[in-house]
Design a protein around this motif. Structure first.
Motif, PDB file in Angstrom:
ATOM      1  N   GLN A 216      81.094 112.593  53.841  1.00  0.00           N
ATOM      2  CA  GLN A 216      81.874 111.485  53.288  1.00  0.00           C
ATOM      3  C   GLN A 216      81.164 110.136  53.402  1.00  0.00           C
ATOM      4  OE1 GLN A 216      85.452 112.358  55.610  1.00  0.00           O
ATOM      5  NE2 GLN A 216      86.521 112.918  53.726  1.00  0.00           N
ATOM      6  N   LEU A 217      80.682 109.811  54.583  1.00  0.00           N
ATOM      7  CA  LEU A 217      80.057 108.499  54.761  1.00  0.00           C
ATOM      8  C   LEU A 217      78.828 108.302  53.865  1.00  0.00           C
ATOM      9  CD1 LEU A 217      80.408 107.890  58.612  1.00  0.00           C
ATOM     10  CD2 LEU A 217      81.633 106.769  56.747  1.00  0.00           C
ATOM     11  N   PRO A 218      77.916 109.289  53.750  1.00  0.00           N
ATOM     12  CA  PRO A 218      76.788 109.074  52.834  1.00  0.00           C
ATOM     13  C   PRO A 218      77.205 108.928  51.372  1.00  0.00           C
ATOM     14  CG  PRO A 218      76.298 110.841  54.379  1.00  0.00           C
ATOM     15  CD  PRO A 218      77.752 110.540  54.529  1.00  0.00           C
ATOM     16  N   LEU A 219      78.250 109.634  50.949  1.00  0.00           N
ATOM     17  CA  LEU A 219      78.641 109.601  49.546  1.00  0.00           C
ATOM     18  C   LEU A 219      79.507 108.395  49.183  1.00  0.00           C
ATOM     19  CD1 LEU A 219      79.346 113.376  48.841  1.00  0.00           C
ATOM     20  CD2 LEU A 219      77.325 112.032  48.260  1.00  0.00           C
ATOM     21  N   ILE A 220      80.094 107.728  50.172  1.00  0.00           N
ATOM     22  CA  ILE A 220      80.873 106.517  49.863  1.00  0.00           C
ATOM     23  C   ILE A 220      80.044 105.252  50.100  1.00  0.00           C
ATOM     24  CG2 ILE A 220      83.061 107.648  50.407  1.00  0.00           C
ATOM     25  CD1 ILE A 220      83.072 106.116  53.062  1.00  0.00           C
ATOM     26  N   ARG A 221      78.758 105.419  50.248  1.00  0.00           N
ATOM     27  CA  ARG A 221      77.894 104.252  50.479  1.00  0.00           C
ATOM     28  C   ARG A 221      78.023 103.206  49.385  1.00  0.00           C
ATOM     29  NH1 ARG A 221      72.651 102.783  49.222  1.00  0.00           N
ATOM     30  NH2 ARG A 221      71.643 101.459  50.786  1.00  0.00           N
ATOM     31  N   PRO A 222      78.065 103.572  48.086  1.00  0.00           N
ATOM     32  CA  PRO A 222      78.244 102.514  47.058  1.00  0.00           C
ATOM     33  C   PRO A 222      79.524 101.715  47.247  1.00  0.00           C
ATOM     34  CG  PRO A 222      77.508 104.567  46.042  1.00  0.00           C
ATOM     35  CD  PRO A 222      77.828 104.890  47.457  1.00  0.00           C
ATOM     36  N   ALA A 223      80.611 102.372  47.633  1.00  0.00           N
ATOM     37  CA  ALA A 223      81.865 101.645  47.859  1.00  0.00           C
ATOM     38  C   ALA A 223      81.747 100.731  49.068  1.00  0.00           C
ATOM     39  CB  ALA A 223      83.012 102.635  48.045  1.00  0.00           C
ATOM     40  N   LEU A 224      81.063 101.171  50.113  1.00  0.00           N
ATOM     41  CA  LEU A 224      80.880 100.324  51.287  1.00  0.00           C
ATOM     42  C   LEU A 224      80.046  99.096  50.958  1.00  0.00           C
ATOM     43  CD1 LEU A 224      80.221 103.038  54.034  1.00  0.00           C
ATOM     44  CD2 LEU A 224      82.334 101.793  53.577  1.00  0.00           C
ATOM     45  N   LEU A 225      79.010  99.277  50.155  1.00  0.00           N
ATOM     46  CA  LEU A 225      78.195  98.127  49.743  1.00  0.00           C
ATOM     47  C   LEU A 225      79.027  97.151  48.911  1.00  0.00           C
ATOM     48  CD1 LEU A 225      74.809  99.847  48.778  1.00  0.00           C
ATOM     49  CD2 LEU A 225      75.403  98.685  50.895  1.00  0.00           C
ATOM     50  N   LEU A 226      79.832  97.686  47.998  1.00  0.00           N
ATOM     51  CA  LEU A 226      80.638  96.828  47.140  1.00  0.00           C
ATOM     52  C   LEU A 226      81.643  96.017  47.949  1.00  0.00           C
ATOM     53  CD1 LEU A 226      81.425  96.022  44.225  1.00  0.00           C
ATOM     54  CD2 LEU A 226      83.043  97.926  44.256  1.00  0.00           C
ATOM     55  N   THR A 227      82.360  96.667  48.855  1.00  0.00           N
ATOM     56  CA  THR A 227      83.342  95.958  49.652  1.00  0.00           C
ATOM     57  C   THR A 227      82.683  94.935  50.579  1.00  0.00           C
ATOM     58  OG1 THR A 227      83.285  97.803  51.236  1.00  0.00           O
ATOM     59  CG2 THR A 227      85.039  97.808  49.580  1.00  0.00           C
ATOM     60  N   THR A 228      81.502  95.247  51.082  1.00  0.00           N
ATOM     61  CA  THR A 228      80.803  94.293  51.945  1.00  0.00           C
ATOM     62  C   THR A 228      80.387  93.059  51.165  1.00  0.00           C
ATOM     63  OG1 THR A 228      79.987  96.116  53.314  1.00  0.00           O
ATOM     64  CG2 THR A 228      78.900  93.993  53.552  1.00  0.00           C
ATOM     65  N   VAL A 229      79.868  93.248  49.965  1.00  0.00           N
ATOM     66  CA  VAL A 229      79.472  92.103  49.138  1.00  0.00           C
ATOM     67  C   VAL A 229      80.692  91.255  48.778  1.00  0.00           C
ATOM     68  CG1 VAL A 229      78.528  91.433  46.890  1.00  0.00           C
ATOM     69  CG2 VAL A 229      77.391  93.195  48.239  1.00  0.00           C
ATOM     70  N   PHE A 230      81.791  91.911  48.412  1.00  0.00           N
ATOM     71  CA  PHE A 230      83.021  91.168  48.125  1.00  0.00           C
ATOM     72  C   PHE A 230      83.467  90.355  49.343  1.00  0.00           C
ATOM     73  CE2 PHE A 230      84.746  94.093  44.523  1.00  0.00           C
ATOM     74  CZ  PHE A 230      83.817  93.524  43.663  1.00  0.00           C
ATOM     75  N   SER A 231      83.361  90.938  50.514  1.00  0.00           N
ATOM     76  CA  SER A 231      83.793  90.250  51.728  1.00  0.00           C
ATOM     77  C   SER A 231      82.880  89.078  52.057  1.00  0.00           C
ATOM     78  CB  SER A 231      83.836  91.232  52.902  1.00  0.00           C
ATOM     79  OG  SER A 231      84.720  92.301  52.638  1.00  0.00           O
ATOM     80  N   ILE A 232      81.581  89.225  51.834  1.00  0.00           N
ATOM     81  CA  ILE A 232      80.650  88.122  52.078  1.00  0.00           C
ATOM     82  C   ILE A 232      80.965  86.949  51.152  1.00  0.00           C
ATOM     83  CG2 ILE A 232      78.241  87.411  51.883  1.00  0.00           C
ATOM     84  CD1 ILE A 232      77.460  90.232  52.791  1.00  0.00           C
ATOM     85  N   ILE A 233      81.178  87.240  49.877  1.00  0.00           N
ATOM     86  CA  ILE A 233      81.498  86.176  48.927  1.00  0.00           C
ATOM     87  C   ILE A 233      82.846  85.538  49.267  1.00  0.00           C
ATOM     88  CG2 ILE A 233      81.971  85.690  46.497  1.00  0.00           C
ATOM     89  CD1 ILE A 233      80.031  87.946  45.794  1.00  0.00           C
ATOM     90  N   GLY A 234      83.832  86.366  49.621  1.00  0.00           N
ATOM     91  CA  GLY A 234      85.145  85.831  49.960  1.00  0.00           C
ATOM     92  C   GLY A 234      85.135  84.969  51.200  1.00  0.00           C
ATOM     93  N   THR A 235      84.215  85.246  52.133  1.00  0.00           N
ATOM     94  CA  THR A 235      84.134  84.436  53.350  1.00  0.00           C
ATOM     95  C   THR A 235      83.821  82.986  53.017  1.00  0.00           C
ATOM     96  OG1 THR A 235      83.464  86.326  54.697  1.00  0.00           O
ATOM     97  CG2 THR A 235      82.875  84.136  55.504  1.00  0.00           C
ATOM     98  N   LEU A 236      82.859  82.747  52.135  1.00  0.00           N
ATOM     99  CA  LEU A 236      82.484  81.383  51.775  1.00  0.00           C
ATOM    100  C   LEU A 236      83.511  80.737  50.852  1.00  0.00           C
ATOM    101  CD1 LEU A 236      78.657  81.898  51.291  1.00  0.00           C
ATOM    102  CD2 LEU A 236      79.771  80.597  53.097  1.00  0.00           C
ATOM    103  N   GLN A 237      84.413  81.527  50.282  1.00  0.00           N
ATOM    104  CA  GLN A 237      85.450  80.974  49.415  1.00  0.00           C
ATOM    105  C   GLN A 237      86.755  80.689  50.158  1.00  0.00           C
ATOM    106  OE1 GLN A 237      85.828  83.860  46.276  1.00  0.00           O
ATOM    107  NE2 GLN A 237      84.103  83.023  45.116  1.00  0.00           N
ATOM    108  N   LEU A 238      86.746  80.805  51.471  1.00  0.00           N
ATOM    109  CA  LEU A 238      87.964  80.622  52.258  1.00  0.00           C
ATOM    110  C   LEU A 238      88.515  79.210  52.049  1.00  0.00           C
ATOM    111  CD1 LEU A 238      89.454  82.469  54.286  1.00  0.00           C
ATOM    112  CD2 LEU A 238      88.342  81.192  56.104  1.00  0.00           C
ATOM    113  N   PHE A 239      89.782  79.135  51.673  1.00  0.00           N
ATOM    114  CA  PHE A 239      90.363  77.824  51.379  1.00  0.00           C
ATOM    115  C   PHE A 239      91.835  77.746  51.783  1.00  0.00           C
ATOM    116  CE2 PHE A 239      92.738  75.032  48.500  1.00  0.00           C
ATOM    117  CZ  PHE A 239      92.108  73.823  48.741  1.00  0.00           C
ATOM    118  N   ALA A 240      92.668  78.635  51.238  1.00  0.00           N
ATOM    119  CA  ALA A 240      94.121  78.511  51.392  1.00  0.00           C
ATOM    120  C   ALA A 240      94.535  78.586  52.853  1.00  0.00           C
ATOM    121  CB  ALA A 240      94.827  79.593  50.574  1.00  0.00           C
ATOM    122  N   GLU A 241      93.944  79.502  53.619  1.00  0.00           N
ATOM    123  CA  GLU A 241      94.351  79.674  55.008  1.00  0.00           C
ATOM    124  C   GLU A 241      94.107  78.402  55.826  1.00  0.00           C
ATOM    125  OE1 GLU A 241      93.609  83.563  53.147  1.00  0.00           O
ATOM    126  OE2 GLU A 241      92.486  81.690  53.293  1.00  0.00           O
TER     127      GLU A 241
END
Length: 332
Positions: free
Chosen positions: A246-271
């Motif tokens: 499972q972990l090797p085959l979901i690597r693309p999803a893990l990369l995608l969610t990590t990139v989304f989280s990195i971008i969202g970190t710098l966009q932090l505003f409302a909180e």
């Protein structure tokens, strides 16, 4: 009267007579290529006609604002007179706005603060959402659909509402958490200078873990069932299936969610914007986006705010690109 006999023409390489070889089987020379029919042209235009509304909105609401922001970041507006009554002139400023943005210690400190925030919060979120996805997709999971919906539900709550809800749990006298902590002799300060950043991280974790979990669940459902059957035949345990399949085959999803989280970190505003009223530790430039917002609408310096926005985008792109480069290098 003697009959004249035509000499036999030599056959061409295809086995046809010379005349047939020159003119084809029908004896006629091939004409020019026929132009495509109107139906073919309409078929080629159909996708662009269907995409036209989306492309128009995409250009007007996404591409054009980016171009305007970049152009504004290289522009300097000068007002003549005490209140600008003598006229306003704008001209090319080069990198002066970027230099002024980087000279602002509060803005650079906000970027460093968000880098620290992301270095802790992003790995915790990825580990948590991966663990939840693996547990919900295991064979022994009970009511997986119910729990998927329950974990995803916080993502449907707007960020402002989620921050207001959590702020009641962070304020002494209103939160039952302080009463529970007092029973064990603890006096937490969720909105203090050293803890408010992690209180914001808790809100982000609560809001977006379920969203990232669903991305990983979708990738898990794409794994062929034959792999699980082969693993069961070999006697692989649940942990071995997760680690080796499972972990090797979901690597693309893990990369995608990590990139989304990195971008969202710098966009932090409302909180930060909402908690600013409850925590003196949060100033008007606590996050990069909040700093650009304050520069634009509190100081009325839209050109420097545009430069700050471009710098935020550049940092987000650099971090995402570096992460993808490092992960691709390790996988190769």
């Amino acid at each position: 009267m003697s009959a004249t006999i035509d000499p036999v023409r030599p056959a061409d390489p295809a086995g046809r007579s010379g005349r047939a070889g020159r003119t084809g089987q029908t004896g006629k020379s091939p004409g020019p290529a026929r132009p495509p029919s109107s139906r073919t042209k309409a078929t080629a235009r159909a996708p662009w006609i269907l995409l036209a509304p989306f492309l128009a909105l995409f250009v007007l609401t996404f591409v054009l604002p980016i171009i305007v922001a970049i152009g504004s970041s290289f522009t300097k507006v000068t007002r003549s007179g005490l209140f600008g009554e003598s006229g306003i002139t704008s001209g090319f400023a080069g990198f002066a706005n970027y230099a002024q943005a980087l000279e602002d210690g509060n803005f650079t400190a906000s970027i460093g603060r968000m880098l620290l925030f992301g270095a802790v919060q992003v790995p915790v979120m990825i580990v948590l959402c991966t663990a939840l996805a693996l547990m919900l997709e295991s064979a022994s999971a009970k009511w997986p659909s119910f729990f998927r919906a329950a974990y995803f539900l916080p993502y449907g709550v707007p960020g402002v509402i989620a921050t207001i809800l959590w702020s009641f749990l962070y304020i002494p006298g209103l939160s039952p958490l302080f009463d529970a902590a007092a029973l064990v002799g603890l006096t937490p300060d969720f909105l203090g200078p050293s803890t408010v950043l992690w209180s914001i991280a808790n809100i982000v974790l609560w809001s977006y873990t379920g969203y990232n979990m669903l991305i990983i669940v979708a990738q898990l459902k794409a794994i062929p069932g034959e792999l699980y059957e082969a693993a069961r035949v070999d006697g692989a345990s649940t942990w071995r299936v997760a680690r080796s399949i499972q972990l090797p085959l979901i690597r693309p999803a893990l990369l995608l969610t990590t990139v989304f989280s990195i971008i969202g970190t710098l966009q932090l505003f409302a909180e930060a914007q909402v908690l600013k009223t409850a925590s003196p530790a949060i100033d008007s430039q606590y996050t990069p986006n909040l700093s650009a917002y304050t520069t634009a609408f509190a100081y009325n310096d839209y050109n420097v705010a545009a430069a700050q926005a471009v710098l935020i985008a550049v940092v987000a792109f650099a971090l995402s690109f570096t992460f993808l480069k490092l992960t691709n290098r390790k996988s190769s």
